[in-house]
Write a protein that holds these residues in place. Structure first.
Motif, mmCIF file in Angstrom:
data_model
loop_
_atom_site.group_PDB
_atom_site.id
_atom_site.type_symbol
_atom_site.label_atom_id
_atom_site.label_comp_id
_atom_site.label_asym_id
_atom_site.label_seq_id
_atom_site.Cartn_x
_atom_site.Cartn_y
_atom_site.Cartn_z
ATOM 1 N N LEU A 126 31.151 25.034 -55.051
ATOM 2 C CA LEU A 126 30.907 26.363 -54.497
ATOM 3 C C LEU A 126 32.244 26.999 -54.101
ATOM 4 C CD1 LEU A 126 29.214 28.679 -53.257
ATOM 5 C CD2 LEU A 126 29.038 27.303 -51.171
ATOM 6 N N ASP A 181 30.804 32.890 -54.486
ATOM 7 C CA ASP A 181 30.242 33.833 -53.504
ATOM 8 C C ASP A 181 30.637 35.263 -53.825
ATOM 9 O OD1 ASP A 181 28.693 32.549 -51.597
ATOM 10 O OD2 ASP A 181 30.417 31.974 -50.362
ATOM 11 N N ILE A 209 22.480 23.236 -45.408
ATOM 12 C CA ILE A 209 23.680 22.984 -44.602
ATOM 13 C C ILE A 209 23.230 23.221 -43.161
ATOM 14 C CG2 ILE A 209 24.562 25.328 -45.211
ATOM 15 C CD1 ILE A 209 27.427 24.122 -44.695
ATOM 16 N N VAL A 213 20.424 28.553 -50.763
ATOM 17 C CA VAL A 213 21.099 27.879 -49.648
ATOM 18 C C VAL A 213 20.372 28.240 -48.352
ATOM 19 C CG1 VAL A 213 23.206 27.853 -48.237
ATOM 20 C CG2 VAL A 213 23.377 27.696 -50.732
ATOM 21 N N VAL A 246 31.272 22.285 -46.263
ATOM 22 C CA VAL A 246 32.596 22.871 -46.465
ATOM 23 C C VAL A 246 33.571 21.698 -46.615
ATOM 24 C CG1 VAL A 246 34.426 24.198 -45.322
ATOM 25 C CG2 VAL A 246 32.058 25.014 -45.252
ATOM 26 N N HIS A 300 20.953 33.026 -50.115
ATOM 27 C CA HIS A 300 21.510 32.364 -48.918
ATOM 28 C C HIS A 300 20.798 32.966 -47.704
ATOM 29 C CE1 HIS A 300 25.431 30.891 -46.725
ATOM 30 N NE2 HIS A 300 24.414 30.932 -45.877
ATOM 31 N N GLU A 302 20.968 27.785 -44.351
ATOM 32 C CA GLU A 302 22.021 27.378 -43.411
ATOM 33 C C GLU A 302 21.533 27.464 -41.968
ATOM 34 O OE1 GLU A 302 25.876 29.141 -44.052
ATOM 35 O OE2 GLU A 302 26.656 28.379 -42.149
ATOM 36 N N LYS A 351 26.447 33.748 -55.654
ATOM 37 C CA LYS A 351 25.641 33.575 -54.442
ATOM 38 C C LYS A 351 25.770 34.829 -53.590
ATOM 39 C CE LYS A 351 26.727 30.490 -51.004
ATOM 40 N NZ LYS A 351 26.934 31.362 -49.832
ATOM 41 N N ASP A 394 33.108 31.992 -49.825
ATOM 42 C CA ASP A 394 33.985 32.934 -49.123
ATOM 43 C C ASP A 394 34.445 32.345 -47.787
ATOM 44 O OD1 ASP A 394 31.575 33.190 -47.828
ATOM 45 O OD2 ASP A 394 31.462 35.381 -47.972
ATOM 46 N N SER A 395 33.981 31.122 -47.492
ATOM 47 C CA SER A 395 34.543 30.388 -46.346
ATOM 48 C C SER A 395 36.038 30.176 -46.530
ATOM 49 C CB SER A 395 33.836 29.038 -46.168
ATOM 50 O OG SER A 395 33.826 28.318 -47.382
ATOM 51 N N VAL A 405 25.028 20.937 -49.025
ATOM 52 C CA VAL A 405 26.374 21.481 -49.214
ATOM 53 C C VAL A 405 27.154 21.315 -47.915
ATOM 54 C CG1 VAL A 405 25.563 23.856 -48.690
ATOM 55 C CG2 VAL A 405 27.752 23.524 -49.844
#
Ligand code: KIV
Length: 260
Positions: free
Chosen positions: A39, A82, A200, A177, A212, A135, A179, A111, A42-43, A210
């Motif tokens: 993935l 993303d 997550i 996803v 990070v 997401h 979260e 995503k 954009d983190s 998932v």
């Protein structure tokens, strides 16, 4: 790898392993150690650029990192990129133009964050051959409205999330996803949908997990509750990633201590 191969793995009941990835070196290491999906999150606005949120990340930056990851993965992984904040929310055409850039850069899927408000966009993209991952739950691009805290803990919000998940699937999303939501809600959504869910901070009953990458490597100063440092007890990065893969596939990770 293309979408049908990925979905075939999930259909066999195999848990999908996903990690964020932002460059070519890690793409190669992640692929070599058994990660199914990379993935390009954009983190990277936080992990690579040092921002406090994902909001400053641009489409140009996402394109650059997607190209690097695609070169490193050399066709051996499924790549999700993303859509960054501001590059897709206006209308479906804007989302198509941004997605086309990421797909041309090497993504196999894009995503986007959001439920009902994104249904028209998801249908527009998927009818034009662009696979979409939804997401829901904690959506970091909405942090100014929600803060970084678990979502859908009250009955009405849980019902809304359940409906959003169904609507995204009906619109054509093929991955979702979830979260930072209660594990019990994630389980209900997973049982209800035909498409795989990737959790997550959403419990162990999702179809995949998932993390990070920097959280897994123990590099995050204040890791979130759902994160686990897989470098503990591992003798190198490759073995930490293999431990993550084994723990997800066996259902050992996430445990109750990583869930809500
Ligand atoms: O950008 C990202 O890293 C993500 C994960 C938190 C799922 O969207």
């Amino acid at each position: 790898m293309f979408l049908p191969q990925l979905l075939a793995r999930a259909e066999k009941g195999e848990k999908l392993t996903v990690l964020t990835c932002y460059d070519a070196s890690f793409a190669r290491v992640l692929v070599d150690n058994g990660i199914d999906v990379l993935l390009v999150g954009d983190s990277l606005g936080m992990t690579v650029q040092g921002h406090a949120t994902t909001l400053p990340v641009t489409l140009e930056q996402m394109t650059y990192h997607t190209e690097a990851v695609a070169r490193g993965a050399a066709g051996k992984a499924f790549i999700v990129a993303d859509l960054p904040f501001g590059a897709y929310q206006r209308d479906p055409q804007q989302a198509f133009d941004a997605s086309a850039r990421l797909m041309a850069a090497g993504a196999n899927m894009v995503k986007l964050e959001g439920g009902a408000v994104m249904v028209e966009t998801v249908a527009f993209l998927t009818r034009r051959g662009i696979p979409v991952c939804g997401h829901l739950g904690l959506m970091p691009q909405s942090v100014n409205a929600t803060g970084y805290r678990a979502q859908a803990r009250e009955a009405s919000a849980a019902e809304q999330l359940f409906q959003d998940a169904s609507d995204l699937e009906a619109a054509g999303a093929t991955l979702l996803v979830l979260e930072s939501i209660p594990a019990v809600l994630a389980e209900e959504v997973t049982q209800h949908l035909a498409i795989p869910t990737i959790g997550i901070g959403a419990g162990a009953q999702c179809n995949g997990q998932v993390l990070v990458l920097q959280d897994l490597l123990g590099l995050t100063e204040k890791p979130p509750r759902f994160a686990k440092d897989f470098m503990e007890g591992a003798w190198n990065i490759g073995s930490a990633i293999r431990n993550y893969v084994a723990s997800v596939k066996s259902g050992e990770f996430p445990g109750p201590e990583h869930s809500f």
